[in-house]
Design a protein around this motif. Structure first.
Motif, mmCIF file in Angstrom:
data_model
loop_
_atom_site.group_PDB
_atom_site.id
_atom_site.type_symbol
_atom_site.label_atom_id
_atom_site.label_comp_id
_atom_site.label_asym_id
_atom_site.label_seq_id
_atom_site.Cartn_x
_atom_site.Cartn_y
_atom_site.Cartn_z
ATOM 1 N N GLY A 68 0.696 -1.166 -0.103
ATOM 2 C CA GLY A 68 0.119 -0.057 -0.079
ATOM 3 C C GLY A 68 0.951 1.256 -0.190
ATOM 4 O O GLY A 68 1.931 1.474 -0.627
ATOM 5 N N LYS A 69 0.401 2.288 0.780
ATOM 6 C CA LYS A 69 0.985 3.738 0.676
ATOM 7 C C LYS A 69 2.415 3.756 1.343
ATOM 8 O O LYS A 69 3.084 4.594 0.989
ATOM 9 N N ASN A 70 2.845 2.568 2.109
ATOM 10 C CA ASN A 70 3.953 2.650 2.588
ATOM 11 C C ASN A 70 5.144 2.278 1.532
ATOM 12 O O ASN A 70 6.202 2.634 2.038
ATOM 13 N N LEU A 71 4.610 1.798 0.465
ATOM 14 C CA LEU A 71 5.586 1.733 -0.755
ATOM 15 C C LEU A 71 5.856 2.841 -1.370
ATOM 16 O O LEU A 71 4.865 3.486 -2.072
ATOM 17 N N LYS A 72 7.074 3.219 -1.420
ATOM 18 C CA LYS A 72 7.638 4.224 -2.503
ATOM 19 C C LYS A 72 7.540 4.020 -3.710
ATOM 20 O O LYS A 72 7.108 4.607 -4.875
ATOM 21 N N PHE A 73 8.026 2.871 -4.161
ATOM 22 C CA PHE A 73 8.446 2.089 -5.410
ATOM 23 C C PHE A 73 9.051 0.859 -5.426
ATOM 24 O O PHE A 73 9.418 0.562 -4.282
ATOM 25 N N TYR A 74 8.902 0.021 -6.420
ATOM 26 C CA TYR A 74 9.763 -1.101 -6.283
ATOM 27 C C TYR A 74 10.524 -1.140 -7.724
ATOM 28 O O TYR A 74 10.167 -0.642 -8.713
ATOM 29 N N GLU A 75 11.262 -2.383 -7.780
ATOM 30 C CA GLU A 75 12.279 -2.398 -8.927
ATOM 31 C C GLU A 75 12.523 -3.896 -9.075
ATOM 32 O O GLU A 75 12.374 -4.947 -8.080
ATOM 33 N N ILE A 76 12.617 -4.232 -10.083
ATOM 34 C CA ILE A 76 13.084 -5.819 -10.325
ATOM 35 C C ILE A 76 14.283 -5.802 -11.349
ATOM 36 O O ILE A 76 14.423 -5.214 -12.238
ATOM 37 N N ASN A 86 31.210 -14.499 -19.005
ATOM 38 C CA ASN A 86 31.095 -15.919 -19.040
ATOM 39 C C ASN A 86 30.762 -16.724 -17.490
ATOM 40 O O ASN A 86 30.615 -17.631 -17.803
ATOM 41 N N ASP A 87 30.683 -16.030 -16.477
ATOM 42 C CA ASP A 87 30.289 -16.287 -15.315
ATOM 43 C C ASP A 87 28.747 -16.448 -15.239
ATOM 44 O O ASP A 87 28.171 -15.639 -15.693
ATOM 45 N N LYS A 88 28.338 -17.818 -14.643
ATOM 46 C CA LYS A 88 27.114 -18.119 -14.429
ATOM 47 C C LYS A 88 26.395 -16.928 -13.709
ATOM 48 O O LYS A 88 27.154 -16.411 -12.611
ATOM 49 N N VAL A 89 25.297 -16.407 -13.795
ATOM 50 C CA VAL A 89 24.886 -15.507 -12.942
ATOM 51 C C VAL A 89 24.473 -16.114 -11.476
ATOM 52 O O VAL A 89 23.630 -17.321 -11.410
ATOM 53 N N PRO A 90 24.744 -15.284 -10.667
ATOM 54 C CA PRO A 90 24.478 -15.816 -8.997
ATOM 55 C C PRO A 90 23.076 -15.783 -8.824
ATOM 56 O O PRO A 90 22.535 -16.618 -7.999
ATOM 57 N N PHE A 91 22.004 -14.641 -9.503
ATOM 58 C CA PHE A 91 20.904 -14.608 -8.942
ATOM 59 C C PHE A 91 20.099 -14.491 -10.248
ATOM 60 O O PHE A 91 20.304 -13.431 -11.079
ATOM 61 N N VAL A 92 18.988 -15.125 -10.499
ATOM 62 C CA VAL A 92 18.313 -15.150 -11.603
ATOM 63 C C VAL A 92 17.321 -13.852 -11.699
ATOM 64 O O VAL A 92 17.113 -13.028 -12.611
ATOM 65 N N ALA A 93 17.165 -13.377 -10.637
ATOM 66 C CA ALA A 93 16.234 -12.347 -10.473
ATOM 67 C C ALA A 93 16.274 -11.626 -9.011
ATOM 68 O O ALA A 93 16.794 -12.431 -7.824
ATOM 69 N N ILE A 94 16.209 -10.225 -8.884
ATOM 70 C CA ILE A 94 16.216 -9.673 -7.614
ATOM 71 C C ILE A 94 15.125 -8.593 -7.332
ATOM 72 O O ILE A 94 15.131 -7.873 -8.459
ATOM 73 N N GLY A 95 14.260 -8.810 -6.700
ATOM 74 C CA GLY A 95 13.109 -7.507 -6.420
ATOM 75 C C GLY A 95 13.611 -6.799 -5.367
ATOM 76 O O GLY A 95 14.247 -7.069 -4.419
ATOM 77 N N TYR A 96 13.108 -5.452 -5.315
ATOM 78 C CA TYR A 96 13.406 -4.672 -4.391
ATOM 79 C C TYR A 96 11.991 -3.679 -4.015
ATOM 80 O O TYR A 96 11.206 -3.366 -5.005
ATOM 81 N N PHE A 97 11.642 -3.684 -2.749
ATOM 82 C CA PHE A 97 10.414 -2.764 -2.450
ATOM 83 C C PHE A 97 11.254 -1.423 -1.597
ATOM 84 O O PHE A 97 12.098 -1.868 -0.520
ATOM 85 N N TYR A 98 11.008 -0.453 -1.863
ATOM 86 C CA TYR A 98 11.352 0.836 -1.366
ATOM 87 C C TYR A 98 10.283 1.421 -0.213
ATOM 88 O O TYR A 98 9.291 1.797 -0.850
ATOM 89 N N ILE A 99 10.625 1.414 0.951
ATOM 90 C CA ILE A 99 9.465 1.666 1.746
ATOM 91 C C ILE A 99 9.874 2.589 2.927
ATOM 92 O O ILE A 99 10.854 2.775 3.103
ATOM 93 N N THR A 100 8.948 3.166 3.653
ATOM 94 C CA THR A 100 9.233 4.118 4.580
ATOM 95 C C THR A 100 9.234 3.665 6.105
ATOM 96 O O THR A 100 9.571 4.166 6.865
ATOM 97 N N ASP A 101 8.342 2.462 6.305
ATOM 98 C CA ASP A 101 8.112 2.165 7.696
ATOM 99 C C ASP A 101 8.279 0.610 7.662
ATOM 100 O O ASP A 101 7.467 -0.186 7.076
ATOM 101 N N VAL A 102 9.143 -0.118 8.277
ATOM 102 C CA VAL A 102 9.496 -1.361 8.499
ATOM 103 C C VAL A 102 8.040 -2.277 9.185
ATOM 104 O O VAL A 102 7.753 -3.206 8.639
ATOM 105 N N ALA A 103 7.754 -1.578 10.381
ATOM 106 C CA ALA A 103 6.809 -2.283 11.077
ATOM 107 C C ALA A 103 5.447 -2.532 10.429
ATOM 108 O O ALA A 103 4.766 -3.410 10.255
#
Length: 144
Positions: A68-76, A86-103
């Protein structure tokens, strides 16, 4: 008559250009000091599967709605290689949520935990690793 039309056209163009409010456009989502970043890492490995299309169009928007409103934006991020091409990718995906309040984030996720976890099967067989961080500094480099 042609000069009058050209003058009116020139005045119209100038009015249109000066009327543009590009300098008043709001900046795009930006990371700020004091925000919190929830990082969801999907480690690569043998027999690991990940449906990026589903993750982008269904899973992340669903979870964003729960936050909800606690989310500023997200990225993928989609992993494309390791340290070198040539190195194998360590993570196939990473998601991010940018928030203002952890609780508030923990409350929203806790209330919707079953829906979130049951959706995993629709896009991956990877158990994600999650880290919550506080943004301490944001740096920008001036290109000269």
């Amino acid at each position: 008559m042609a000069t009058k039309i050209q003058s009116l056209l020139l005045i119209s163009i100038i009015a249109a250009l000066t009327g543009c409010k590009t300098s008043q456009l709001k900046p795009s989502a930006a990371t700020e000091v004091g925000m919190f970043k929830v990082t969801i890492l999907y480690a690569n490995g043998e027999d690991k599967t990940f449906d990026m299309d589903y993750y982008e169009k269904k899973h992340m928007p669903m979870v964003a709605g729960f936050i909800g409103k606690n989310l500023k934006f997200y990225e993928i991020d989609k992993g494309i290689s390791g340290r070198t091409p040539n190195d194998k990718v360590p993570f196939v995906a990473i998601g991010y949520f940018y928030i203002t309040d952890v609780a508030e984030y923990n409350k929203a996720i806790g209330q919707n935990r079953d829906a979130i976890i049951s959706d995993f099967k629709n896009y991956t067989n990877i158990q994600p690793t999650i880290q919550i961080s506080e943004v301490k500094q944001v740096g920008h480099v001036d290109a000269k």
